[in-house]
Design an enzyme around this catalytic site. Structure first.
Site, PDB file in Angstrom:
ATOM      1  N   ASN A 170       0.905  -1.073   0.049  1.00  0.00           N
ATOM      2  CA  ASN A 170      -0.075  -0.077  -0.064  1.00  0.00           C
ATOM      3  C   ASN A 170       0.908   1.188   0.027  1.00  0.00           C
ATOM      4  OD1 ASN A 170      -1.961   1.968   0.308  1.00  0.00           O
ATOM      5  ND2 ASN A 170      -2.987   0.889   1.872  1.00  0.00           N
ATOM      6  N   ASP A 171       1.487   1.547   1.100  1.00  0.00           N
ATOM      7  CA  ASP A 171       2.235   2.745   1.241  1.00  0.00           C
ATOM      8  C   ASP A 171       3.104   2.737   0.098  1.00  0.00           C
ATOM      9  OD1 ASP A 171       0.738   3.797   3.360  1.00  0.00           O
ATOM     10  OD2 ASP A 171       2.004   2.262   4.814  1.00  0.00           O
TER      11      ASP A 171
END
Lengths: 463, 101
Positions: free
Chosen positions: A389-390
Site C-alpha cells: 500500500n504505502d
C-alpha cells in the site's frame, strides 16, 4: 582486579570472531557463515567466563538453572516464529538484552560498598542502567505495535514534548546525583523506572511503518549499554562486543532511514508537536472505486505482455508467496513476462520481502530493485499490487503535506492498468489514504491475498 | 587514571571506528539479517550477567542477577538462532540458481 592473561587472550579471540562475523554478515555470500562465526565467539566467551567465576555453590547452581531456563525460551521462540513476525522477534530479543544490561549494572553497584566506586565506574553504571532500560521499554512498545497489540499509528497527545523533556531532565539530574552525591541504590532504582518511562514515551509517537529503524536504533542502544557494563566490570569482551554493535548499529540505522528516504530526526521526532489529523482526502466523503471479478482480472492478466507483481506485507501475512509464484508460472506459460518489484522496505523491514519470496523459491532474477524497475512501469500492462500500500502511494510524490512525502515509491501508477488486491479499503500501515485506489486505471480486487491469487490462477488458466 | 582504564578506553575508541568500518556498503536485502546478527552479538552481556550473579550476595542481588542471566541467555541463544533462520533462506535460493540463465 585485572583478568589473568590467558583469560584476556581468550576474550580477545572471542572479540576477533565477533568482528569477523559482523564483517561477513554484510556480504550476501558469507552472511550465514558470519553468523556462525559470531556464535562461535559467543560460545568461547561463555566457556572462558566459567573459569573466572567466584565459586559459591548456591550461586552457581542457580545460575545454571537460569541458563537452562533461558536456552529453551530463546531457541523455541526463534524456531517457532513465523517469517512475517521476524521484526518483532528481533525487537524482543533486543529488549531482553537491554534489560539484562541494566540489571547487571544495578547488581554490580549493589555489591560494592558505598563510596568505593570510581567516577568512571559510577558514570558507566548510570549509563548502562538508563540506556539499557530505555532499550528494554522501547523494544516492548515496538513489539506491541508490530504485533498489532496496539495502534500502529503515531500516538501523540497535547503536552507530549514538555513531558518527555521533563523525563529526560529528571534522568539527567538523578544521574548526576547518583554519580557525584552518592545517593546510591535508591537513586538507581528510580533511574531505572524513569528510563523505562522514557523508552515508552520515545517510541509511542513513532509510526508502525518506521519501527524497523527504531528497532535498529534500540539495537545500537543495547550495544552501548553492554559496553558500559564492560567498563563497570572491567571486561574487554563486553566493551568490544557492545561497542561494535553500538557503532555498526548506528551506521545501519542511518542506512535504513536513507533507504526510506527520510532523515533520522524526521523519522524519530516527525510526529512530535502535531496532533493526529485525518488525511486530507477524508473530507470528500466516500469515493468511487472500481472493483472487478476474478474472471475479468484473469483475462486482463492472461492477455498482457508484461505484468509486474508488487508484493507487500499483506502478501506475507496471508502466506501468499507460493500462490503468487503459481500465478507467475501460469502467466509465463502463456508467454507473459512477469517480474516482481521489490521496494527497499517492502514487508516490515528492509530485505524482508526478498527473504519471504526466496522461501517460496521465486527465481532470483525476477526480483527487481526499485531503481531497476521503476522506469519500466510505463511499458507494463498490469501492475499487480498484492497486499502492498504505502510503497505505491503517489502521495509520496504529489502531496507535500503527507507524512510519507519524499519517500521513494514504486511507480505502479504509471502502468497501463493497476490491479490492487486488498482485504478492505482500510489505509496502510502508515495510516494514510492511497490515491492510487481511486485512479480510473485501477481495478480493486478485495479479499485475502492467498484466496484471491488462487482464484486468479484458475481464471488465467481458463482464459 | 590507572593503566587498566586507559587500556579500556583505547579498546573502546578503536572498536567505535571498527564498528563503522566493518559493515560499509551493505545491500538492502541484508539490512534485516545484519541487524538481527548484531543483536545476537550484544547477547555477550551474558558474560557480564554470569560474573555478577556468581558473586551476588543476599537474596535481592541473587534474584536480580538470576533475571539478568535468563534475559541475557534468551538474547544470545534466540539472536543467533533467528538470524540463522533468516539466512537459511538466502542459501536455498543460491543453491537453486547455480548458473546464469
Amino acid at each position: 582486579m585485572g583478568l589473568p592473561s590467558g583469560i584476556t587472550l581468550l576474550y580477545l579471540l572471542a572479540a576477533v570472531l565477533f568482528i569477523v562475523g559482523l564483517h561477513q554478515l554484510s556480504s550476501p555470500r558469507h552472511a550465514r557463515s558470519g553468523n556462525l562465526v559470531a556464535a562461535a565467539g559467543a560460545v568461547i566467551a561463555f566457556i572462558t567466563t566459567l573459569f573466572v567465576l567466584h565459586h559459591s555453590a548456591l550461586n552457581l547452581i542457580l545460575m545454571a538453572l537460569a541458563i537452562l531456563i533461558g536456552i529453551p525460551i530463546g531457541a523455541v521462540a526463534a524456531r517457532a516464529v513465523k517469517m512475517t513476525a521476524m521484526p518483532q522477534m528481533v525487537a524482543s530479543f533486543n529488549g531482553v538484552g537491554g534489560g539484562a544490561a541494566a540489571l547487571v549494572a544495578i547488581v554490580e553497584f549493589l555489591g560494592r560498598p558505598a563510596g568505593t566506586t570510581s567516577l568512571v565506574v559510577s558514570i558507566s553504571v548510570v549509563f548502562a542502567v538508563v540506556i539499557g532500560a530505555t532499550s528494554f521499554a522501547g523494544s516492548g512498545i515496538a513489539y506491541a505495535k508490530l504485533q498489532e497489540m496496539m495502534r500502529g499509528t503515531p500516538i501523540t497527545y497535547p503536552g507530549q514534548q514538555p513531558v518527555n523533556a521533563a523525563v529526560g531532565a529528571a534522568i539527567l539530574l538523578l544521574g548526576v546525583l547518583v554519580v557525584v552525591a552518592g545517593i546510591g541504590v535508591l537513586g538507581l532504582w528510580l533511574l531505572l523506572l524513569l528510563a523505562l518511562v522514557l523508552g515508552v514515551a520515545f517510541v509511542l509517537p513513532i509510526g508502525g511503518a518506521d519501527m524497523p529503524v527504531v528497532i535498529s536504533l534500540l539495537n545500537a542502544f543495547t550495544g552501548l549499554a553492554v559496553a558500559g557494563d564492560g567498563f563497570v566490570l572491567g571486561n574487554p569482551v563486553l566493551i568490544v562486543g557492545g561497542t561494535l554493535v553500538g557503532a555498526s548499529g548506528t551506521f545501519l540505522t542511518m542506512m535504513m532511514s536513507e533507504a526510506m528516504g527520510r532523515s533520522i530526526a524526521n523519522l524519530l521526532f516527525g510526529a512530535f508537536g502535531k496532533i493526529q489529523v485525518g488525511p486530507e482526502t477524508a473530507a470528500s466523503g466516500p469515493r468511487n472505486v472500481r472493483s472487478g471479478s476474478a474472471e475479468d482480472i484473469g483475462t486482463l492478466l492472461a492477455y498482457s505482455q508484461r505484468v509486474v507483481i508488487v508484493p507487500g506485507y499483506g502478501l506475507a501475512v496471508a502466506q501468499a508467496q507460493h500462490a503468487a509464484r503459481d500465478l507467475a508460472e501460469a502467466l509465463e506459460k502463456r508467454g507473459v513476462a512477469v517480474e516482481y518489484a521489490i521496494h527497499p522496505v517492502a514487508g516490515r523491514m528492509p530485505g524482508h520481502m526478498n527473504v519471504l519470496l526466496a522461501e517460496a523459491n521465486v527465481p532470483y532474477e525476477q526480483l527487481k530493485d526499485m531503481d531497476e524497475i521503476n522506469d519500466s512501469f510505463k511499458s507494463t500492462d498490469v501492475a499487480l499490487v498484492v497486499g502492498a500500500n504505502d510503497v505505491v502511494n503517489p502521495a509520496a510524490h504529489n502531496s507535500p503535506g503527507s507524512p510519507i512525502y519524499g519517500m521513494p515509491i514504486l511507480n505502479a501508477d504509471q502502468a497501463r492498468n493497476i490491479v490492487f488486491m486488498k482485504r478492505s479499503m482500510r489505509p496502510g500501515f502508515a495510516g494514510i489514504d492511497n490515491e492510487l485506489m481511486y485512479d480510473p486505471k485501477t481495478i480493486m480486487f478485495f479479499g485475502d491475498a492467498k484466496d484471491s491469487l488462487t482464484k486468479l490462477v484458475a481464471a488465467v488458466k481458463a482464459a | 587514571m590507572n593503566a587498566q582504564l586507559v587500556n579500556e578506553i583505547t579498546i573502546f575508541v578503536l572498536s567505535v571506528f571498527l564498528g563503522f568500518e566493518v559493515i560499509s556498503k551493505v545491500p538492502t536485502i541484508l539490512h534485516t539479517p545484519l541487524m538481527s546478527g548484531s543483536n545476537a552479538i550484544h547477547g555477550v552481556i551474558l558474560v557480564g550477567a554470569m560474573v555478577i550473579m556468581a558473586r551476588a550476595d543476599g537474596p535481592l542481588q541473587l534474584a536480580v542477577g538470576f533475571v539478568a542471566v535468563v534475559l541475557a541467555t534468551v538474547n544470545m541463544v534466540g539472536g543467533y538462532v533467528v538470524t540463522d533462520r533468516m539466512l537459511e533462506m538466502f542459501k536455498s535460493r543460491n543453491r537453486k540458481q547455480p548458473g546464469r540463465p
